[in-house]
Design a protein around this motif. Structure first.
Motif, short mmCIF file in Angstrom:
data_model
loop_
_atom_site.label_atom_id
_atom_site.label_comp_id
_atom_site.label_asym_id
_atom_site.label_seq_id
_atom_site.Cartn_x
_atom_site.Cartn_y
_atom_site.Cartn_z
N GLU A 93 0.83 -1.20 0.00
CA GLU A 93 0.00 0.00 0.00
C GLU A 93 0.87 1.26 0.00
O GLU A 93 0.57 2.23 -0.71
N ASP A 94 1.95 1.23 0.78
CA ASP A 94 2.89 2.36 0.79
C ASP A 94 3.45 2.61 -0.61
O ASP A 94 3.55 3.75 -1.04
N TYR A 95 3.80 1.53 -1.30
CA TYR A 95 4.33 1.66 -2.66
C TYR A 95 3.29 2.33 -3.56
O TYR A 95 3.60 3.27 -4.29
N GLU A 96 2.06 1.83 -3.49
CA GLU A 96 1.01 2.37 -4.36
C GLU A 96 0.76 3.86 -4.07
O GLU A 96 0.50 4.64 -4.99
N GLU A 97 0.86 4.25 -2.83
CA GLU A 97 0.59 5.63 -2.44
C GLU A 97 1.75 6.57 -2.75
O GLU A 97 1.58 7.79 -2.73
N SER A 98 2.93 6.02 -3.02
CA SER A 98 4.10 6.85 -3.34
C SER A 98 3.97 7.36 -4.77
O SER A 98 3.76 6.58 -5.69
N SER A 99 4.12 8.64 -4.95
CA SER A 99 3.94 9.21 -6.29
C SER A 99 5.14 8.93 -7.19
O SER A 99 5.00 8.92 -8.41
N ASP A 100 6.31 8.70 -6.61
CA ASP A 100 7.48 8.39 -7.43
C ASP A 100 8.59 7.79 -6.56
O ASP A 100 8.44 7.65 -5.34
N PHE A 101 9.69 7.47 -7.19
CA PHE A 101 10.82 6.82 -6.54
C PHE A 101 11.37 7.67 -5.39
O PHE A 101 11.67 7.14 -4.31
#
Length: 135
Positions: free
Chosen positions: A68-76
């Motif tokens: 979920e954290d990955y999905e919510e991150s807008s970019d690298f």
């Protein structure tokens, strides 16, 4: 609690397992996330030191929360900042790019990525999350 039962149902339905794999790198735990005969190599965030392989429901929660954290991150760069990672390390850039494919495969397998327990309960270590720590 209801959320614990939902995690247990998810675990049984998809035959989920989380197995530690290698040494911790930059405070992230490498694991194999397994569903039946499928397996994905992931790094887990565990800022509160809750990861214990004998508590598989906790491990599954941590995997889903990390996804979920990955999905919510807008970019690298946002993702690196969230985990305190050095964005100049090529290892993390490669992993982040591969994580997109793994995320999609896991989502296709499970139908959705939902850690079930709210972020607030996780941060406050209360409610269903507290119950999860007691298993």
């Amino acid at each position: 609690m209801n959320e614990i039962k939902q995690l247990a149902t998810l675990q049984q339905k998809y035959n989920l397992k989380v197995i530690p794999r290698g040494d911790i790198k930059d405070n992230l735990i490498p694991v194999d996330f397994i569903s039946g005969n499928k397996s994905w190599y992931l790094y887990l965030s565990d800022e509160y030191k809750d990861f214990h392989p004998e508590n598989q429901l906790m491990c599954i929660f941590l995997v889903l929360r990390t996804l979920e954290d990955y999905e919510e991150s807008s970019d690298f760069l946002v993702w690196c900042n969230q985990y305190g990672l050095n964005a100049s390390h090529i290892h993390w850039l490669s992993y982040f790019k591969e994580l997109g494919n793994r995320y999609t495969e896991i989502k296709n397998t499970l139908g959705t990525i939902d850690s079930i327990i709210s972020s607030l309960e996780y941060q406050l270590r209360s409610g269903a999350f507290y119950e999860l720590t007691q298993l």
